[in-house]
Design a protein around this motif. Structure first.
Motif, PDB file in Angstrom:
ATOM      1  N   ALA A  66       0.807  -1.220   0.000  1.00  9.60           N
ATOM      2  CA  ALA A  66       0.000   0.000   0.000  1.00  9.60           C
ATOM      3  C   ALA A  66       0.839   1.269   0.000  1.00  9.60           C
ATOM      4  O   ALA A  66       0.298   2.354  -0.224  1.00  9.60           O
ATOM      5  CB  ALA A  66      -0.930   0.000   1.212  1.00  9.60           C
ATOM      6  N   SER A  67       2.131   1.156   0.228  1.00  5.87           N
ATOM      7  CA  SER A  67       2.946   2.356   0.399  1.00  5.87           C
ATOM      8  C   SER A  67       3.726   2.741  -0.851  1.00  5.87           C
ATOM      9  O   SER A  67       4.569   3.635  -0.798  1.00  5.87           O
ATOM     10  CB  SER A  67       3.925   2.155   1.569  1.00  5.87           C
ATOM     11  OG  SER A  67       4.748   1.028   1.359  1.00  5.87           O
ATOM     12  N   GLY A  68       3.425   2.097  -1.981  1.00  2.00           N
ATOM     13  CA  GLY A  68       4.171   2.399  -3.195  1.00  2.00           C
ATOM     14  C   GLY A  68       4.025   3.830  -3.674  1.00  2.00           C
ATOM     15  O   GLY A  68       4.996   4.459  -4.096  1.00  2.00           O
ATOM     16  N   ALA A  69       2.813   4.356  -3.594  1.00  2.00           N
ATOM     17  CA  ALA A  69       2.562   5.700  -4.126  1.00  2.00           C
ATOM     18  C   ALA A  69       3.314   6.776  -3.355  1.00  2.00           C
ATOM     19  O   ALA A  69       3.632   7.836  -3.909  1.00  2.00           O
ATOM     20  CB  ALA A  69       1.058   5.990  -4.098  1.00  2.00           C
ATOM     21  N   SER A  70       3.627   6.522  -2.106  1.00  2.00           N
ATOM     22  CA  SER A  70       4.336   7.512  -1.287  1.00  2.00           C
ATOM     23  C   SER A  70       5.838   7.267  -1.248  1.00  2.00           C
ATOM     24  O   SER A  70       6.556   7.920  -0.487  1.00  2.00           O
ATOM     25  CB  SER A  70       3.781   7.488   0.140  1.00  2.00           C
ATOM     26  OG  SER A  70       3.928   6.213   0.728  1.00  2.00           O
ATOM     27  N   THR A  71       6.313   6.343  -2.088  1.00  2.00           N
ATOM     28  CA  THR A  71       7.725   5.973  -2.113  1.00  2.00           C
ATOM     29  C   THR A  71       8.345   6.378  -3.438  1.00  2.00           C
ATOM     30  O   THR A  71       7.731   6.211  -4.495  1.00  2.00           O
ATOM     31  CB  THR A  71       7.878   4.446  -1.916  1.00  2.00           C
ATOM     32  OG1 THR A  71       7.209   4.058  -0.716  1.00  2.00           O
ATOM     33  CG2 THR A  71       9.342   4.040  -1.831  1.00  2.00           C
ATOM     34  N   GLY A  72       9.546   6.914  -3.415  1.00  2.13           N
ATOM     35  CA  GLY A  72      10.231   7.292  -4.635  1.00  2.13           C
ATOM     36  C   GLY A  72      10.754   6.086  -5.396  1.00  2.13           C
ATOM     37  O   GLY A  72      10.838   4.979  -4.862  1.00  2.13           O
ATOM     38  N   THR A  73      11.116   6.320  -6.650  1.00  2.00           N
ATOM     39  CA  THR A  73      11.686   5.278  -7.499  1.00  2.00           C
ATOM     40  C   THR A  73      13.095   5.700  -7.902  1.00  2.00           C
ATOM     41  O   THR A  73      13.281   6.759  -8.516  1.00  2.00           O
ATOM     42  CB  THR A  73      10.822   5.043  -8.749  1.00  2.00           C
ATOM     43  OG1 THR A  73       9.500   4.621  -8.340  1.00  2.00           O
ATOM     44  CG2 THR A  73      11.430   3.967  -9.644  1.00  2.00           C
ATOM     45  N   ALA A  74      14.072   4.897  -7.548  1.00  2.38           N
ATOM     46  CA  ALA A  74      15.469   5.214  -7.819  1.00  2.38           C
ATOM     47  C   ALA A  74      15.868   4.757  -9.212  1.00  2.38           C
ATOM     48  O   ALA A  74      15.461   3.675  -9.656  1.00  2.38           O
ATOM     49  CB  ALA A  74      16.366   4.546  -6.783  1.00  2.38           C
ATOM     50  N   TYR A 110       2.795  -1.000  -8.593  1.00  2.00           N
ATOM     51  CA  TYR A 110       2.857  -2.458  -8.762  1.00  2.00           C
ATOM     52  C   TYR A 110       2.610  -3.169  -7.435  1.00  2.00           C
ATOM     53  O   TYR A 110       3.161  -2.792  -6.399  1.00  2.00           O
ATOM     54  CB  TYR A 110       4.231  -2.827  -9.320  1.00  2.00           C
ATOM     55  CG  TYR A 110       4.462  -4.282  -9.598  1.00  2.00           C
ATOM     56  CD1 TYR A 110       3.451  -5.103 -10.099  1.00  2.00           C
ATOM     57  CD2 TYR A 110       5.708  -4.855  -9.360  1.00  2.00           C
ATOM     58  CE1 TYR A 110       3.678  -6.442 -10.361  1.00  2.00           C
ATOM     59  CE2 TYR A 110       5.955  -6.185  -9.636  1.00  2.00           C
ATOM     60  CZ  TYR A 110       4.933  -6.972 -10.123  1.00  2.00           C
ATOM     61  OH  TYR A 110       5.168  -8.311 -10.389  1.00  2.00           O
ATOM     62  N   ASP A 111       1.784  -4.237  -7.503  1.00  2.00           N
ATOM     63  CA  ASP A 111       1.434  -4.978  -6.293  1.00  2.00           C
ATOM     64  C   ASP A 111       2.274  -6.239  -6.098  1.00  2.00           C
ATOM     65  O   ASP A 111       2.035  -7.003  -5.155  1.00  2.00           O
ATOM     66  CB  ASP A 111      -0.053  -5.344  -6.291  1.00  2.00           C
ATOM     67  CG  ASP A 111      -0.437  -6.334  -7.395  1.00  2.00           C
ATOM     68  OD1 ASP A 111       0.439  -6.712  -8.213  1.00  2.00           O
ATOM     69  OD2 ASP A 111      -1.616  -6.721  -7.450  1.00  2.00           O
ATOM     70  N   GLY A 112       3.242  -6.473  -6.957  1.00  2.00           N
ATOM     71  CA  GLY A 112       4.125  -7.620  -6.779  1.00  2.00           C
ATOM     72  C   GLY A 112       3.524  -8.967  -7.108  1.00  2.00           C
ATOM     73  O   GLY A 112       4.069 -10.000  -6.715  1.00  2.00           O
TER      74      GLY A 112
END
Length: 230
Positions: A66-74, A110-112
């Motif tokens: 659930a926390s993907g949207a608040s996490t950056g992508t390196a 992405y939900d994996g």
């Protein structure tokens, strides 16, 4: 690294139970740890591990989907060395595994649920009198993104499987985090073999349901597929 001798097994088992847990909080890029949870999805179960391999939490920990949207992508290049840092050193005995899973669109959304392939692992060293876990006492772990990894956005998943209580079903503890990556390059490899999570592990796999203290195991099989080196 920790060496477990039969005479010390009982004492170590007790101290393992009462010791503090640990979390993979930071991605390592260009040789330096980034801010905690800048690129690593934050879990919601504090420092408690996952114990059920049939739960969706086995992908990226509780709350990690659930926390993907608040996490950056390196952004990293295929072939680069990356890694994860912990909030404190690993205390429990057990292996480390690292997986990638390509996102259909963005890593943040992405939900994996797709295919995962293993790119690194650290197991055990066994002798007639002791079992050694090279992952013990480390505070970070680095590895290479295979150079032939196809470009795209991915979830990068790391886990340490703590085996101090693994002699009973669901006794193994999975310390998991997922980072979000955008991998660049001209890689055209075919990563594999792959697994799904959940589904790729069984609670009775020999590397998950195992007594590590006595009798000392004569072998140890790390759970999951073979490492894809690209």
């Amino acid at each position: 690294m920790r060496v477990i001798l039969p005479v010390l097994a009982g004492a170590i088992a007790f101290t393992d139970v009462v010791s503090a847990h640990y979390r993979w909080t930071s991605l390592i890029v260009n040789g330096a740890a980034t801010s905690p949870y800048q690129y690593v999805r934050q879990n919601t179960n504090a420092n408690s591990p996952v114990t059920s391999v049939s739960s969706n939490d086995i992908r990226c920990n509780a709350g990690g989907l659930a926390s993907g949207a608040s996490t950056g992508t390196a952004s990293v290049a295929a072939g680069a060395t990356v890694g994860f840092a912990l909030d404190q050193a690993i205390f429990h005995p057990g292996p480390i595994t690292v997986y990638l899973s390509k996102a259909p669109s963005t890593a943040a959304s992405y939900d994996g649920s797709g295919a995962w392939f293993k790119i690194a692992e650290v197991g055990a060293t066994i002798s007639t009198s002791a079992i050694t876990w090279p992952a013990s006492d480390i505070s970070q772990y680095t590895f290479k993104i295979p150079s032939s990894t196809p470009a795209g956005e991915y979830l990068l998943r790391i886990e340490h499987i703590a085996l101090h209580s693994a002699s009973t079903t669901d006794g193994a503890q999975f310390y998991i985090s997922c980072a979000q990556l955008k991998i660049s390059g001209s890689g055209s490899g075919s990563p594999g073999p792959t697994i799904k999570l959940p589904g790729g592990y069984s609670a009775t796999d020999p590397g998950i349901l195992i007594g590590i203290y006595w009798p000392i195991p004569t072998s140890y099989k790390i759970p999951g597929p073979a490492v894809w080196s690209g």
